[in-house]
Structures are given as structure tokens and as C-alpha cells.
Design a protein around this motif. Structure first.
Motif, PDB file in Angstrom:
ATOM      1  N   THR A  54      41.779  52.496  34.333  1.00 50.81           N
ATOM      2  CA  THR A  54      42.750  52.091  33.316  1.00 50.81           C
ATOM      3  C   THR A  54      42.074  51.895  31.970  1.00 50.81           C
ATOM      4  O   THR A  54      42.560  52.371  30.934  1.00 50.81           O
ATOM      5  N   ILE A  55      40.931  51.188  31.973  1.00 51.76           N
ATOM      6  CA  ILE A  55      40.198  50.952  30.723  1.00 51.76           C
ATOM      7  C   ILE A  55      39.739  52.280  30.107  1.00 51.76           C
ATOM      8  O   ILE A  55      39.863  52.498  28.895  1.00 51.76           O
ATOM      9  N   ALA A  56      39.239  53.192  30.945  1.00 48.31           N
ATOM     10  CA  ALA A  56      38.771  54.485  30.441  1.00 48.31           C
ATOM     11  C   ALA A  56      39.931  55.301  29.877  1.00 48.31           C
ATOM     12  O   ALA A  56      39.812  55.937  28.825  1.00 48.31           O
ATOM     13  N   SER A  57      41.054  55.278  30.582  1.00 47.16           N
ATOM     14  CA  SER A  57      42.217  56.031  30.127  1.00 47.16           C
ATOM     15  C   SER A  57      42.735  55.509  28.802  1.00 47.16           C
ATOM     16  O   SER A  57      43.003  56.276  27.869  1.00 47.16           O
ATOM     17  N   LEU A  58      42.889  54.186  28.709  1.00 44.85           N
ATOM     18  CA  LEU A  58      43.337  53.595  27.447  1.00 44.85           C
ATOM     19  C   LEU A  58      42.280  53.746  26.361  1.00 44.85           C
ATOM     20  O   LEU A  58      42.605  53.774  25.170  1.00 44.85           O
ATOM     21  N   GLY A  59      41.015  53.863  26.773  1.00 43.52           N
ATOM     22  CA  GLY A  59      39.951  54.101  25.803  1.00 43.52           C
ATOM     23  C   GLY A  59      40.080  55.458  25.139  1.00 43.52           C
ATOM     24  O   GLY A  59      39.825  55.602  23.936  1.00 43.52           O
ATOM     25  N   THR A  60      40.472  56.479  25.898  1.00 45.51           N
ATOM     26  CA  THR A  60      40.684  57.793  25.288  1.00 45.51           C
ATOM     27  C   THR A  60      41.867  57.737  24.320  1.00 45.51           C
ATOM     28  O   THR A  60      41.886  58.440  23.303  1.00 45.51           O
ATOM     29  N   PHE A  61      42.866  56.912  24.637  1.00 43.46           N
ATOM     30  CA  PHE A  61      43.986  56.706  23.710  1.00 43.46           C
ATOM     31  C   PHE A  61      43.473  56.098  22.405  1.00 43.46           C
ATOM     32  O   PHE A  61      43.839  56.520  21.303  1.00 43.46           O
ATOM     33  N   ALA A  62      42.602  55.104  22.521  1.00 45.31           N
ATOM     34  CA  ALA A  62      42.078  54.423  21.340  1.00 45.31           C
ATOM     35  C   ALA A  62      41.145  55.318  20.536  1.00 45.31           C
ATOM     36  O   ALA A  62      40.972  55.111  19.329  1.00 45.31           O
ATOM     37  N   ALA A  63      40.535  56.321  21.175  1.00 41.99           N
ATOM     38  CA  ALA A  63      39.564  57.167  20.477  1.00 41.99           C
ATOM     39  C   ALA A  63      40.160  57.828  19.249  1.00 41.99           C
ATOM     40  O   ALA A  63      39.467  58.020  18.234  1.00 41.99           O
ATOM     41  N   ALA A  64      41.450  58.158  19.311  1.00 46.26           N
ATOM     42  CA  ALA A  64      42.086  58.825  18.173  1.00 46.26           C
ATOM     43  C   ALA A  64      42.073  57.953  16.929  1.00 46.26           C
ATOM     44  O   ALA A  64      42.005  58.455  15.805  1.00 46.26           O
ATOM     45  N   PHE A  65      42.136  56.638  17.126  1.00 43.73           N
ATOM     46  CA  PHE A  65      42.144  55.745  15.972  1.00 43.73           C
ATOM     47  C   PHE A  65      40.800  55.740  15.253  1.00 43.73           C
ATOM     48  O   PHE A  65      40.735  55.473  14.051  1.00 43.73           O
ATOM     49  N   LEU A  66      39.718  56.035  15.976  1.00 43.61           N
ATOM     50  CA  LEU A  66      38.390  56.009  15.368  1.00 43.61           C
ATOM     51  C   LEU A  66      38.225  57.098  14.316  1.00 43.61           C
ATOM     52  O   LEU A  66      37.506  56.919  13.326  1.00 43.61           O
ATOM     53  N   SER A  67      38.879  58.238  14.525  1.00 41.20           N
ATOM     54  CA  SER A  67      38.751  59.337  13.568  1.00 41.20           C
ATOM     55  C   SER A  67      39.832  59.308  12.493  1.00 41.20           C
ATOM     56  O   SER A  67      39.805  60.121  11.564  1.00 41.20           O
ATOM     57  N   ARG A  68      40.777  58.364  12.600  1.00 44.19           N
ATOM     58  CA  ARG A  68      41.860  58.326  11.614  1.00 44.19           C
ATOM     59  C   ARG A  68      41.387  57.979  10.205  1.00 44.19           C
ATOM     60  O   ARG A  68      41.825  58.618   9.239  1.00 44.19           O
ATOM     61  N   PRO A  69      40.479  57.000  10.010  1.00 39.67           N
ATOM     62  CA  PRO A  69      40.023  56.743   8.635  1.00 39.67           C
ATOM     63  C   PRO A  69      39.331  57.946   8.000  1.00 39.67           C
ATOM     64  O   PRO A  69      39.463  58.186   6.794  1.00 39.67           O
ATOM     65  N   LEU A  70      38.572  58.712   8.811  1.00 38.96           N
ATOM     66  CA  LEU A  70      37.937  59.918   8.281  1.00 38.96           C
ATOM     67  C   LEU A  70      39.005  60.914   7.839  1.00 38.96           C
ATOM     68  O   LEU A  70      38.907  61.522   6.764  1.00 38.96           O
ATOM     69  N   GLY A  71      40.037  61.082   8.668  1.00 37.14           N
ATOM     70  CA  GLY A  71      41.138  61.963   8.294  1.00 37.14           C
ATOM     71  C   GLY A  71      41.854  61.479   7.046  1.00 37.14           C
ATOM     72  O   GLY A  71      42.242  62.278   6.188  1.00 37.14           O
ATOM     73  N   ALA A  72      42.015  60.150   6.941  1.00 41.36           N
ATOM     74  CA  ALA A  72      42.659  59.587   5.758  1.00 41.36           C
ATOM     75  C   ALA A  72      41.848  59.900   4.504  1.00 41.36           C
ATOM     76  O   ALA A  72      42.406  60.234   3.452  1.00 41.36           O
ATOM     77  N   ALA A  73      40.505  59.798   4.609  1.00 44.27           N
ATOM     78  CA  ALA A  73      39.646  60.082   3.459  1.00 44.27           C
ATOM     79  C   ALA A  73      39.679  61.558   3.083  1.00 44.27           C
ATOM     80  O   ALA A  73      39.801  61.918   1.902  1.00 44.27           O
ATOM     81  N   VAL A  74      39.593  62.439   4.081  1.00 45.89           N
ATOM     82  CA  VAL A  74      39.551  63.884   3.811  1.00 45.89           C
ATOM     83  C   VAL A  74      40.894  64.381   3.296  1.00 45.89           C
ATOM     84  O   VAL A  74      40.982  65.015   2.230  1.00 45.89           O
TER      85      VAL A  74
END
Length: 428
Positions: A54-74
Motif C-alpha cells: 500500500t505504501i509503495a503504491s501510494l508512493g508512486t502516486f505521490a511521485a508525480a507531485f515531485l516533478s510538478r514544480p519542475l514542470g511549473a518552472a519549465v
């Protein structure tokens, strides 16, 4: 000088384009969140214990948020330099392609560890695109809305969440009803259908987006020539506003993704509720969110963005204290009240945001400022709570989850109160 009719016609067209793009953004996130809660622990992490899966699965869900600030900047950089419309077409294509890609990844039993690695790669790329999506959609509506109606026309960007929630849960509900329980073809390939359906939504959204005009506000600003690097300008000139705007959205993200990911997972794994019940509650919650978004966005044109947002956060604070106890009660009716009530409060908090946050920032770096603040808040409110919740429950008990949710809400309420009212900013 454009007539009011021309302005309103263009604003309606842009509002529709913002709506469909926002709906796809949230649809992609909700189908992934639903699958992460109900399917991915088995499909992609079959060799882990139930808790770790469960933690690993929800972790992959959270992974998308890590790249969002980079996308916001670009995308913010290019959106502030070459235009909102061009950036939004790119974000839409990447988002939809990644969602379809998730639906095509073989299971771990088929290709081994490559399966979860591909899943994480798709999520990071999708998060990168989403980082520029909401800001651009909000700006296109806000910058082309008629005078005094910005809250109303920006409402359509915010309606995407409720629409996506209804659509995602209905699609999963239909697929699950056809394929049956967890031991059926649903886990083998039926769950992929909602992801592949993204291709249809993507085609419609691209068609609509390609037929909207560029923001006149951006065109006027661009004619004056570039002024520095947008992200540097935003942080140097309005760093305080970036931080406070990020804080203002934390509670909204936290409630949305707790209700959309962690609580459904808890209901399925701990309370053993039928998945059809969980999905049906999500549908009703989405409809409730739509109604409250429409009401709060419209009222923000009369009573002010800050006041309506503060009302939503003020209601959310005591609600977080009873939310998890309602979910834990073991009563399906109380579970339904908890989730549906949460989406009602989310609707109040979401309604004015697409007008409020763009109104905070100057035109020359508005795309960047809005994207950065929104996505930093998304990491703190949307990525961390669903992943931390199962660990907090295991280590400290349910009170720790309640304390975390209340803390996030208190931060948002304080941030909103520290920001200034923006409703009377009629022209940029």
C-alpha cells in the motif's frame, strides 16, 4: 475596442477549453489514485506485505507531485515567454499520453521489476506536464474574463475536479461491475480500460484547445519585450506571495487526495467495504463538489475571493477533527457522509482559487508564479499525507492522521488570512 458580446463569447470558449483540460488533469490523477488504492498493490507490488504494498503504491502516486514544480518552472517560463495556449497544448498531450502509457504497462509477474519502474517513470513525466497545466488553464480564463465576472468564468477550470471524480469513479464502477471481484479479469486487464479511455478525452480536449485565442493580456505584455527570467522575477519580486499562495492550497490538496486515495484504500483493506460502494460514494462526492465549486466561485465575485476561501478553510478545520473517526466507525453511511462532506468543503475551497491566485501575480511572470505556488502546495498537501497516513496509523494511531490533517488546514487558513483581497483587481 471590443464589444462586451465579443469578450463574453471569447471568454466562454476559453472557459470550455480550460474546463476540458482541467477535467483530464484530474481524471488522470483520480483514476491513478483509485487504481493505486484498489489495484496496484496487487498488480505491481505482489511480493510485498499488504502494508508495504500500500505504501509503495501510494508512493508512486505521490511521485508525480515531485516533478510538478519542475514542470511549473519549465512550462511557466515558456508560457510567460511564448504564450499560454502553446504551453497548454504541450501539457495536455504529455498528460494524456502518460495516462494511456500506464494502462499499457505489463504487471510485475510478467516483466518483473521493470513494471513498477515504468510506472514511476510515467508518473514523473505526467507530474511534469501537470505542473504547467492548471496554471495555464486558470490564466487563460482569468485573463479573458469580462470585468467583474472573473470568479464565475474561472469556475469552469475548477469544475474539472468534480467532473473528473464522477467520470473516473463511474468508469471504474462500470469496469468493476462487468469484471467482478479482485480475483477476476478486473485485476488482470479490466483496470486498464479507464486509463486507455484517456485517449478519447485527450482527442476532444486537443480539438477544443486548438480553437481558442491567445490571451490579449499576455499579447500586450509580450509586446513590451521580455523582462528577466520569469522564475527569478517571481521569487525576487513576490516571494512572499509565492509562499503564502502555496500555503493557501495545502488543505485543499490534502483533503482531495486523502478522500480520493487514502480513505478508499482504508475502506477497502481495513473495513472490507465493497468496492462498488466506495466508487459510488466517490461519484456522489464529485457531484457535490461540482455544486459547491459553482456556488463559491460565483459568490467570490460578490463577497471576495479571500472571504470565501477563509470560510472554506474555517469549515475544514473542525471537520478534520471528526473526519477520520467517521471513516473508522465501520458504518458505511458514516463513511459516505465523511467523504461526501469532505468534497463539499473542497468545493468551497476550490471555487475562487482559479481567480484568486492569478490575481496575486504580475503579468510578466504570472504563469510561473501561479504554477510554482500551486504545485509546491500540491507536494505538501497532495503528495505527503496519503503516503504518510498508513505509516502514521501503524506507528502512532489514528490521532496522528487527524493531527496532520488539522495542521495542514491551519496552515492554509493562516496563509489565506495573510494574503490581500484581490477581487477589485479589474484590469491587468
Amino acid at each position: 475596442m471590443e464589444t462586451l458580446g465579443v469578450v463574453r463569447t471569447r471568454a466562454r470558449r476559453v472557459a470550455l477549453a480550460s474546463y476540458v483540460g482541467s477535467a483530464i488533469e484530474y481524471y488522470d490523477f483520480f483514476i491513478y489514485g483509485t487504481a493505486a488504492a484498489l489495484v496496484f498493490p496487487v498488480v505491481f507490488f505482489p511480493h510485498l506485505s499488504p502494508l508495504m504494498a500500500t505504501i509503495a503504491s501510494l508512493g508512486t502516486f505521490a511521485a508525480a507531485f515531485l516533478s510538478r514544480p519542475l514542470g511549473a518552472a519549465v512550462f511557466g517560463h515558456f508560457g510567460d515567454r511564448i504564450g499560454r495556449k502553446n504551453a497548454l497544448v504541450f501539457t495536455l498531450v504529455i498528460m494524456g499520453a502518460c495516462s494511456v502509457g500506464v494502462g499499457l504497462i505489463p504487471s510485475t509477474d510478467t516483466i518483473g521489476v521493470a513494471a513498477p519502474l515504468l510506472l514511476i517513470a510515467m508518473r514523473l513525466l505526467q507530474g511534469f506536464a501537470v505542473g504547467g497545466e492548471w496554471a495555464g488553464a486558470a490564466l487563460m480564463s482569468a485573463e479573458q474574463a469580462p470585468r467583474g465576472r472573473r470568479g464565475y468564468f474561472c469556475m469552469f477550470t475548477q469544475l474539472g475536479l468534480g467532473t473528473a471524480l464522477v467520470l473516473a469513479n463511474l468508469v471504474f464502477l462500470g469496469v468493476h461491475s462487468v469484471f467482478g471481484d479482485a480475483n477476476s479479469a478486473f485485476l488482470q486487464w479490466g483496470w486498464r480500460i479507464p486509463f486507455l479511455f484517456s485517449a478519447v478525452l485527450l482527442a476532444v480536449a486537443i480539438y477544443v484547445r486548438l480553437h481558442v485565442e491567445e490571451s490579449p493580456v499576455f499579447a500586450e505584455s509580450a509586446a513590451e519585450g521580455p523582462v528577466g527570467v520569469p522564475i527569478a522575477e517571481a521569487v525576487r519580486t513576490q516571494g512572499r506571495e509565492v509562499v503564502l499562495a502555496a500555503g493557501a492550497v495545502i488543505a485543499m490538496f490534502m483533503l482531495a487526495f486523502q478522500a480520493g486515495t487514502y480513505f478508499p484504500n482504508y475502506a477497502a483493506t481495513h473495513l472490507h467495504y465493497d468496492e462498488d460502494l466506495i466508487l459510488l460514494v466517490g461519484v456522489i462526492g464529485g457531484l457535490c463538489s461540482i455544486a459547491f465549486v459553482a456556488a463559491s466561485a460565483t459568490l467570490s465575485d460578490t463577497y471576495g475571493r479571500r472571504r470565501v476561501l477563509a470560510l472554506g478553510s474555517g469549515l475544514a478545520l473542525p471537520w478534520t477533527l471528526i473526519l477520520f473517526p467517521l471513516v473508522q466507525s465501520g458504518d458505511p453511511i458514516r463513511y459516505g457522509i465523511a467523504i461526501i462532506g469532505t468534497y463539499a468543503i473542497i468545493g468551497i475551497m476550490m471555487g475562487p482559487l482559479a481567480a484568486f491566485i492569478p490575481e496575486i501575480f504580475a503579468t510578466r511572470y504570472r504563469y510561473t508564479g501561479v504554477g510554482l505556488s500551486y504545485n509546491i502546495g500540491g507536494i505538501l498537501g497532495g503528495a505527503l499525507p496519503p503516503v504518510l497516513s498508513p505509516m502514521l496509523l501503524c506507528s502512532s494511531g489514528s490521532w496522528a492522521i487527524t493531527a496532520m490533517m488539522a495542521g495542514c488546514t491551519a496552515v492554509s487558513l493562516a496563509s489565506i488570512l495573510l494574503l490581500s483581497e484581490t477581487r477589485d483587481i479589474l484590469d491587468w
